[in-house]
Design an enzyme around this catalytic site. Structure first.
Site, PDB file in Angstrom:
ATOM      1  N   CYS A 131      10.189   4.104  -0.802  1.00 33.89           N
ATOM      2  CA  CYS A 131      10.420   3.152  -1.574  1.00 33.89           C
ATOM      3  C   CYS A 131      11.139   3.186  -2.621  1.00 33.89           C
ATOM      4  CB  CYS A 131       8.746   1.917  -1.376  1.00 33.89           C
ATOM      5  SG  CYS A 131       8.347   2.108  -0.288  1.00 33.89           S
ATOM      6  N   LYS A 196      -1.297  -3.442  -4.665  1.00 36.38           N
ATOM      7  CA  LYS A 196      -0.858  -2.866  -3.097  1.00 36.38           C
ATOM      8  C   LYS A 196      -1.300  -1.550  -2.274  1.00 36.38           C
ATOM      9  CE  LYS A 196       2.840  -2.541  -0.145  1.00 36.38           C
ATOM     10  NZ  LYS A 196       4.686  -2.583  -0.207  1.00 36.38           N
ATOM     11  N   ARG A 218       2.989   6.771   2.070  1.00 35.23           N
ATOM     12  CA  ARG A 218       2.794   6.125   1.055  1.00 35.23           C
ATOM     13  C   ARG A 218       1.678   6.132   0.379  1.00 35.23           C
ATOM     14  NH1 ARG A 218       7.759   3.706   2.922  1.00 35.23           N
ATOM     15  NH2 ARG A 218       7.621   1.811   3.791  1.00 35.23           N
ATOM     16  N   GLU A 234      -5.155  -1.410 -12.217  1.00 34.73           N
ATOM     17  CA  GLU A 234      -3.025  -1.318 -12.568  1.00 34.73           C
ATOM     18  C   GLU A 234      -3.116  -2.942 -12.704  1.00 34.73           C
ATOM     19  OE1 GLU A 234      -0.639  -0.001 -10.880  1.00 34.73           O
ATOM     20  OE2 GLU A 234      -0.516   1.855  -9.474  1.00 34.73           O
ATOM     21  N   LYS A 249      -2.966  -6.816  -2.240  1.00 34.73           N
ATOM     22  CA  LYS A 249      -2.171  -7.214  -0.690  1.00 34.73           C
ATOM     23  C   LYS A 249      -2.829  -5.914  -0.238  1.00 34.73           C
ATOM     24  CE  LYS A 249       1.938  -5.715   1.103  1.00 34.73           C
ATOM     25  NZ  LYS A 249       3.707  -5.008   1.283  1.00 34.73           N
TER      26      LYS A 249
HETATM   27  C1  PBG Z   1       8.024  -3.174   1.038  1.00 36.44           C
HETATM   28  C2  PBG Z   1       6.635  -3.904   1.831  1.00 36.44           C
HETATM   29  C3  PBG Z   1       5.737  -3.997   2.995  1.00 36.44           C
HETATM   30  C4  PBG Z   1       5.549  -5.429   2.916  1.00 36.44           C
HETATM   31  C5  PBG Z   1       5.536  -5.955   2.361  1.00 36.44           C
HETATM   32  N1  PBG Z   1       6.536  -5.483   1.689  1.00 36.44           N
HETATM   33  C6  PBG Z   1       5.277  -2.857   3.417  1.00 36.44           C
HETATM   34  C7  PBG Z   1       5.427  -1.524   3.277  1.00 36.44           C
HETATM   35  O1  PBG Z   1       4.627  -1.263   1.765  1.00 36.44           O
HETATM   36  O2  PBG Z   1       5.115  -0.628   4.089  1.00 36.44           O
HETATM   37  C8  PBG Z   1       4.295  -5.632   3.998  1.00 36.44           C
HETATM   38  C9  PBG Z   1       4.416  -6.677   4.428  1.00 36.44           C
HETATM   39  C10 PBG Z   1       3.032  -6.873   6.197  1.00 36.44           C
HETATM   40  O3  PBG Z   1       2.523  -6.449   6.112  1.00 36.44           O
HETATM   41  O4  PBG Z   1       2.895  -8.251   6.017  1.00 36.44           O
HETATM   42  N2  PBG Z   1       7.119  -2.008   0.330  1.00 36.44           N
END
Ligand code: PBG
Length: 325
Positions: A131, A196, A218, A234, A249
């Site tokens: 990313c 996230k 990641r 965060e 998320k």
């Molecule tokens: C981009 C991103 C991701 C998702 C949303 N934006 C993937 C990741 O971080 O690897 C995942 C969304 C999903 O699984 O529905 N970084």
């Protein structure tokens, strides 16, 4: 409070109208954001194998899908782009004729009222699938901020209604807010992927967005799943930096995080019901092991009950059909 036998909780469960009156949580069409994937090409819609019912659309078929969302009265979509070619710096992410920029212009032209949110990240556009900018085998934070700012501004120029950074770099909300404000986009809200997590539930998405990291994982930038206090830090940072909507998320394994964010900060909270959560329900339903409609509605209602104001979900279109049924 009364106790049994004066209080009998079953009294208020005895028929559907009583249950309707005392129901505490309502899932509504107003809560839904439908994610869509866009690829180069014409007249294509390629179904994503681990996400039945979801497609990689070309811009023309994406516009048709966007019209359908508007007809269903779904408030908005969030877009993910798959570029024609990838490079170390994710150049197509901030090209004014990039796939997302084309998609945003086309939707805003054809369906101006549908909210178009754009995911701001580099992983779909970099050849290494991370990313941000890689040096010494890891993503470099501050150099990545410059690219995320460029990407956000190009989305804004294309007409995006909401900018949604999902990269998890430190300081990106502040950097993006400042750049938007300096360029006359002070009215574009930021929906920050604030908490996230480095989750295995993103598996199907990485097939859909062709964004799997080519080495490592990641975990040096996305959050460690066992942590909740860190999520609150965060969120606090992102509020301070100017985020308007705060996202947690994934959703289902993190309902406690959603609840803590909602009770400790009085801010709009979004939850992302991610690809793996969708795929599990679809797969079990296809096997006849669960009832898709009932399970999906129960799960989405739990996300609302935890405190989410809005839900990004691949079930959005089905939810409208189920609710209207
Ligand atoms: C981009 C991103 C991701 C998702 C949303 N934006 C993937 C990741 O971080 O690897 C995942 C969304 C999903 O699984 O529905 N970084």
């Amino acid at each position: 409070m009364h106790t049994f036998p004066t209080y009998r909780p079953r009294r208020l469960r005895s028929n559907e109208n009583l249950r309707r009156l005392v129901r505490e949580t309502a899932l509504s069409i107003d809560d839904l954001i439908y994610p869509m994937f866009v690829v180069h090409g014409h007249n294509t819609a390629i179904e994503i194998s681990a996400m039945p019912g979801c497609y990689q659309y070309s811009v023309d078929t994406l516009v048709t899908a966007a019209k359908e969302l508007a007809a269903l009265k779904i408030p908005g979509t969030i877009l993910f782009g798959i570029p024609a070619s990838k490079d170390p710096l994710g150049t197509e992410a901030y090209a004014d004729d990039g796939i997302i920029q084309q998609a945003v212009r086309a939707i805003k032209d054809a369906v101006p009222d549908l909210l178009v949110m754009t995911d701001v990240c580099l992983c779909e556009y970099t050849d290494h699938g991370h990313c941000g900018v890689i040096e010494d085998g890891d993503v470099q934070n501050d150099p990545t901020l410059e690219l995320l700012v460029k990407e956000s501004l190009s989305h804004a120029r294309a007409g995006a209604d909401v900018i949604a950074p999902s990269d998890m770099m430190d300081g990106r909300v502040g950097a993006i807010r400042e750049a938007l404000d300096e360029n006359g986009y002070e009215n574009i809200p930021i929906m920050a992927y604030s908490a996230k997590y480095a989750s295995a539930f993103y598996g199907p998405f990485r097939e859909a967005a062709e964004s799997a990291p080519q080495f490592g994982d990641r975990r040096s930038y996305q959050m460690d799943p066992p942590n909740v206090e860190e999520a609150l830090r965060e969120v606090a940072l992102d509020i301070e930096e100017g985020a308007d909507i705060l996202m947690v998320k994934p959703a289902l394994a993190y309902l406690d995080v959603i609840q803590r964010v909602k009770t400790e900060f009085q801010v709009p909270v979004a939850a992302y019901n991610v690809s793996g959560e969708y795929a599990m329900v679809k797969a079990a339903a296809q096997n006849g092991w669960i009832n898709e409609e009932r399970v999906a509605l129960e799960l989405l209602t739990s996300i609302k009950r935890a405190g989410a104001d809005m839900i990004l979900t691949y079930f959005a279109k089905s939810v409208v059909e189920w609710i209207n049924d």
